[in-house]
Design a protein around this motif. Structure first.
Motif, PDB file in Angstrom:
ATOM      1  N   UNK A 529      -6.430  43.013  48.186  1.00 29.35           N
ATOM      2  CA  UNK A 529      -6.900  44.219  47.507  1.00 29.35           C
ATOM      3  C   UNK A 529      -6.985  43.966  46.012  1.00 29.35           C
ATOM      4  N   UNK A 530      -8.034  44.536  45.389  1.00 24.05           N
ATOM      5  CA  UNK A 530      -8.179  44.493  43.929  1.00 24.05           C
ATOM      6  C   UNK A 530      -8.039  45.917  43.399  1.00 24.05           C
ATOM      7  N   UNK A 531      -6.992  46.140  42.575  1.00 22.48           N
ATOM      8  CA  UNK A 531      -6.794  47.418  41.892  1.00 22.48           C
ATOM      9  C   UNK A 531      -7.350  47.287  40.479  1.00 22.48           C
ATOM     10  N   UNK A 532      -8.246  48.172  40.092  1.00 19.96           N
ATOM     11  CA  UNK A 532      -8.899  48.026  38.793  1.00 19.96           C
ATOM     12  C   UNK A 532      -8.925  49.354  38.060  1.00 19.96           C
ATOM     13  N   UNK A 533      -8.555  49.314  36.763  1.00 20.47           N
ATOM     14  CA  UNK A 533      -8.657  50.510  35.921  1.00 20.47           C
ATOM     15  C   UNK A 533     -10.118  50.690  35.498  1.00 20.47           C
ATOM     16  N   UNK A 534     -10.528  51.946  35.311  1.00 24.79           N
ATOM     17  CA  UNK A 534     -11.930  52.224  34.955  1.00 24.79           C
ATOM     18  C   UNK A 534     -12.232  51.837  33.512  1.00 24.79           C
ATOM     19  N   UNK A 535     -11.318  52.176  32.601  1.00 21.93           N
ATOM     20  CA  UNK A 535     -11.551  51.899  31.184  1.00 21.93           C
ATOM     21  C   UNK A 535     -10.687  50.730  30.751  1.00 21.93           C
ATOM     22  N   UNK A 536     -11.347  49.622  30.407  1.00 24.82           N
ATOM     23  CA  UNK A 536     -10.636  48.414  29.998  1.00 24.82           C
ATOM     24  C   UNK A 536     -10.723  48.241  28.483  1.00 24.82           C
ATOM     25  N   UNK A 537     -10.098  47.192  27.981  1.00 22.94           N
ATOM     26  CA  UNK A 537     -10.053  46.963  26.542  1.00 22.94           C
ATOM     27  C   UNK A 537     -11.453  46.718  25.983  1.00 22.94           C
ATOM     28  N   UNK A 538     -11.632  47.090  24.689  1.00 21.82           N
ATOM     29  CA  UNK A 538     -12.887  46.882  23.961  1.00 21.82           C
ATOM     30  C   UNK A 538     -14.072  47.577  24.628  1.00 21.82           C
ATOM     31  N   UNK A 539     -13.804  48.694  25.315  1.00 20.80           N
ATOM     32  CA  UNK A 539     -14.878  49.468  25.913  1.00 20.80           C
ATOM     33  C   UNK A 539     -15.478  48.873  27.170  1.00 20.80           C
ATOM     34  N   UNK A 540     -14.840  47.847  27.745  1.00 27.64           N
ATOM     35  CA  UNK A 540     -15.369  47.241  28.966  1.00 27.64           C
ATOM     36  C   UNK A 540     -15.310  48.240  30.118  1.00 27.64           C
ATOM     37  N   UNK A 541     -16.309  48.178  30.977  1.00 24.87           N
ATOM     38  CA  UNK A 541     -16.426  49.101  32.107  1.00 24.87           C
ATOM     39  C   UNK A 541     -15.715  48.512  33.316  1.00 24.87           C
ATOM     40  N   UNK A 542     -14.625  49.164  33.741  1.00 26.49           N
ATOM     41  CA  UNK A 542     -13.850  48.666  34.860  1.00 26.49           C
ATOM     42  C   UNK A 542     -14.580  48.733  36.182  1.00 26.49           C
ATOM     43  N   UNK A 543     -15.490  49.717  36.329  1.00 25.13           N
ATOM     44  CA  UNK A 543     -16.245  49.823  37.580  1.00 25.13           C
ATOM     45  C   UNK A 543     -17.173  48.626  37.732  1.00 25.13           C
ATOM     46  N   UNK A 544     -17.912  48.293  36.674  1.00 31.98           N
ATOM     47  CA  UNK A 544     -18.802  47.130  36.748  1.00 31.98           C
ATOM     48  C   UNK A 544     -18.009  45.847  36.944  1.00 31.98           C
ATOM     49  N   UNK A 549     -16.143  41.355  40.412  1.00 33.78           N
ATOM     50  CA  UNK A 549     -15.006  40.566  40.909  1.00 33.78           C
ATOM     51  C   UNK A 549     -14.870  40.671  42.420  1.00 33.78           C
ATOM     52  N   UNK A 550     -15.094  41.852  42.961  1.00 36.93           N
ATOM     53  CA  UNK A 550     -14.883  42.037  44.400  1.00 36.93           C
ATOM     54  C   UNK A 550     -15.890  41.248  45.233  1.00 36.93           C
ATOM     55  N   UNK A 551     -17.057  40.921  44.633  1.00 39.68           N
ATOM     56  CA  UNK A 551     -18.079  40.167  45.356  1.00 39.68           C
ATOM     57  C   UNK A 551     -18.108  38.702  44.956  1.00 39.68           C
ATOM     58  N   UNK A 552     -17.208  38.275  44.097  1.00 40.70           N
ATOM     59  CA  UNK A 552     -17.220  36.898  43.607  1.00 40.70           C
ATOM     60  C   UNK A 552     -16.462  35.933  44.504  1.00 40.70           C
ATOM     61  N   UNK A 553     -16.548  34.672  44.159  1.00 36.78           N
ATOM     62  CA  UNK A 553     -15.839  33.588  44.836  1.00 36.78           C
ATOM     63  C   UNK A 553     -16.229  33.437  46.310  1.00 36.78           C
ATOM     64  N   UNK A 554     -17.350  34.014  46.718  1.00 37.58           N
ATOM     65  CA  UNK A 554     -17.788  33.883  48.102  1.00 37.58           C
ATOM     66  C   UNK A 554     -16.963  34.692  49.080  1.00 37.58           C
ATOM     67  N   UNK A 555     -16.027  35.502  48.586  1.00 32.38           N
ATOM     68  CA  UNK A 555     -15.170  36.305  49.453  1.00 32.38           C
ATOM     69  C   UNK A 555     -15.211  37.748  48.948  1.00 32.38           C
TER      70      UNK A 555
END
Length: 602
Positions: A529-544, A549-555
């Protein structure tokens, strides 16, 4: 020409209004300037030729030449046009008044050249021409009174005096008739001028009011947007530390469960949960406004819905020494059970808050194709002047001190939003000092449909009504990756997850999460499981970031989003992504349940 606007408290505003009215008068007069002047010149030539051919008086030629020169001057002199500034309106009003007066004064000479010839047909023609000119002036020049008087009076008085000078009865009669006509023409012209001036002033005042209203509406909209942004930011900033407190408290409560210190941990969590409930109430408003909540209407047995409501509020009613009567009805309605439960819960909660003696009654009655669900109380009632405001956010009756025990004043606002969402009208009747009753009108389930669903187990119906789920304890994921930029939340989450025997790893940014996923994949121990916050540092979008990340690494790694956002736009975006989401502060049991559901759905 001057316009006298009504006196007001702002002389400068009155002056500006008068200038605008005067400009409209000038524009009206000048709109026919060129055509009128050319027409007058042509008519002078024709009329002069007819008179000269009959009377053969050489002085008429001098008069004709003088009048044509006056018309030529009027035609070629600089004139007003719409590009002229408003402040010059008085100048152009005076100028055109002087020009038409000049033409009229030259015209006033001709009666003295015609009437003495004692030629009745020519005299009659002269009177017809002057009367016609006055009539035309009354139609085209009455916006400017000086121009109206300047054009009509010289030529009319010239004709009247020339007729009266003859002294015989016929000419005196014609002079009196001409004088009467002049007075009537001027009276009508002045009346039309007043009407036009009043109409223009009313128009401009209305335009000014509309402009001010538009400014007020724009200011109100800006204030509302700023309030929404402020509340969204404040809500997020409050939820972040509260989320960490809730996680630390849950971990501490779990560690101290069988120890005497555990009672303090339980008290701490009750306070945290109460604060979280207040924030969740405000979040509900944002979620409803954002359209994140989608109703799922289905047949609902009201008795199964009323039972948990009775259990929820019975103890509170007893504590206030009130009677809570929830009457069985055997009726079925078509609605979303969870949202209808929330509506009735808010209405009962509101009734108990404002009832000091007596009690609260919840009942349902069938009325045709609808069912009336009513919540009646014997409380303080609502004054007629307040009945229109009770559904406003944060509005509370008789709570100037903002007593926290009476809530935030959002409950009825949520009821109104749910009413619109479900299509269940809410009606309110109240008598001050005698109590209030709210009525929710819900579609009834037909008899045929009741027979069809009659085999449903009562326990299953009750669970559907309240959204409860029964079953074995959730199976938690073995390995969890947490992406959150705040150190306190990472530490709190790690403590909670590890206290439940979960192998948890926390990172602060997307790059760290990608590295952790690659390492886990290389070791053959991927995260569950990947737990992710919506609002990350420097205005990064946690949803994107979470989706990448959830679709990366072929898994494919299941993603669960956690956010403290309450902005309707962002809530709508989360909904459209169809990613499971929890709202801060997250209760430990809800977090573990959601983690198990997302991991199992994999």
């Amino acid at each position: 020409m001057s316009v006298q606007p009504d006196a007001s408290n702002d002389p400068s505003a009155d002056h500006a209004l008068g200038q605008r009215v005067l400009r409209e008068h000038v524009a009206s007069v000048y709109s026919t300037y060129g055509v009128s002047t050319l027409t007058h010149m042509a008519f002078v030539v024709v009329f002069g030729s007819i008179i000269y051919s009959q009377l053969k008086d050489p002085s008429l030629l001098f008069w004709l030449a003088g009048l044509l020169m006056a018309d030529i001057y009027v035609f070629f002199t600089p004139r007003w046009n719409p590009s002229r500034p408003v402040r010059e309106s008085a100048y152009w009003a005076r100028k055109i008044s002087r020009m038409v007066t000049l033409v009229s004064m030259v015209t006033a000479v001709v009666p003295w050249l015609i009437v003495p010839h004692d030629n009745l047909p020519m005299t009659s023609l002269l009177m017809a021409v002057i009367v016609g000119s006055c009539a035309r002036a009354a139609q085209s020049l009455w916006p400017l009174k000086p121009a109206l008087f300047g054009y009509t009076m010289p030529m009319s008085l010239g004709m009247i005096t020339a007729l009266a000078w003859q002294g015989d009865g016929l000419h005196l009669f014609l002079a009196a008739a001409g004088a009467a006509y002049l007075l009537l023409t001027l009276h009508a012209g002045v009346g039309q001028h007043k009407l036009l001036t009043a109409s223009l002033m009313l128009r401009f005042e209305n335009e000014a009011l509309a402009a001010r209203l538009g400014e007020q509406i724009a200011a109100t909209e800006r204030a509302s947007e700023e309030k929404t942004r402020f509340l969204g930011t404040a809500s997020h900033d409050l939820r972040q530390p509260l989320h960490a407190i809730a996680l630390f408290g849950a971990a501490l409560e779990n560690e101290l469960r069988d120890r005497p210190e555990g009672r303090n941990a339980e008290r701490l969590m009750r306070a945290v949960n109460a604060l979280g409930a207040s924030l969740d109430t405000m979040l509900d408003v944002s979620r409803l406004d954002a359209g994140v909540i989608t109703p799922a209407p289905q047949p609902v047995q009201l008795d199964a819905l009323f039972l948990p409501l009775n259990h929820t509020f019975a103890a509170r009613a007893e504590q206030k020494q009130l009677q809570l009567r929830v009457r069985a009805s055997g009726l079925w309605v078509h609605s979303d059970p969870q949202l209808l439960h929330r509506m009735l819960s808010n209405l009962i909660d509101n009734a108990l808050k404002y009832t000091a003696r007596g009690g609260v009654t919840v009942m349902a009655r069938e009325r045709g194709d609808a069912v009336w669900i009513e919540v009646r109380d014997s409380g303080i009632g609502i004054a007629p002047e307040q009945s229109g405001r009770i559904f406003e956010e944060f509005y509370q009756i008789n709570n100037p001190g903002r007593d926290r025990s009476r809530g935030l004043g959002i409950g009825l606002s949520i009821v109104q939003r749910l009413s619109r969402l479900l299509g269940h009208p809410v009606q309110m009747h109240s008598r001050l000092g005698r109590g209030t009753h709210f009525r929710v009108v819900v579609p009834a389930v037909s008899a045929a449909a009741r027979e069809l669903i009659g085999a449903l187990a009562p326990a299953a119906t009750a669970d559907a009504a309240t959204g409860q789920r029964r079953g074995p304890a959730p199976v938690l994921p073995g390995r969890v990756l947490l992406l959150d930029d705040e150190l306190e939340i990472r530490e709190a989450m790690m403590g909670l997850l590890r206290s439940h025997a979960i192998d948890a790893h926390a990172v602060a940014d997307e790059a760290g999460a990608a590295a952790a996923l690659r390492q886990a994949s290389g070791e053959g121990r991927p995260f569950d499981l990947l737990l992710c916050d919506y609002r990350l540092a420097d205005g990064a979008d946690g949803l994107d970031a979470g989706l990448r990340l959830s679709q990366g690494q072929g898994v494919t790694t299941p993603l669960l989003l956690i956010t403290g956002e309450t902005s309707p736009d962002r809530l709508q975006r989360v909904r459209e992504s169809q990613v499971p989401v929890l709202f801060k502060p997250v209760v430990a049991d809800s977090l573990l349940q959601a983690m198990a559901e997302v991991a199992v759905a994999r």
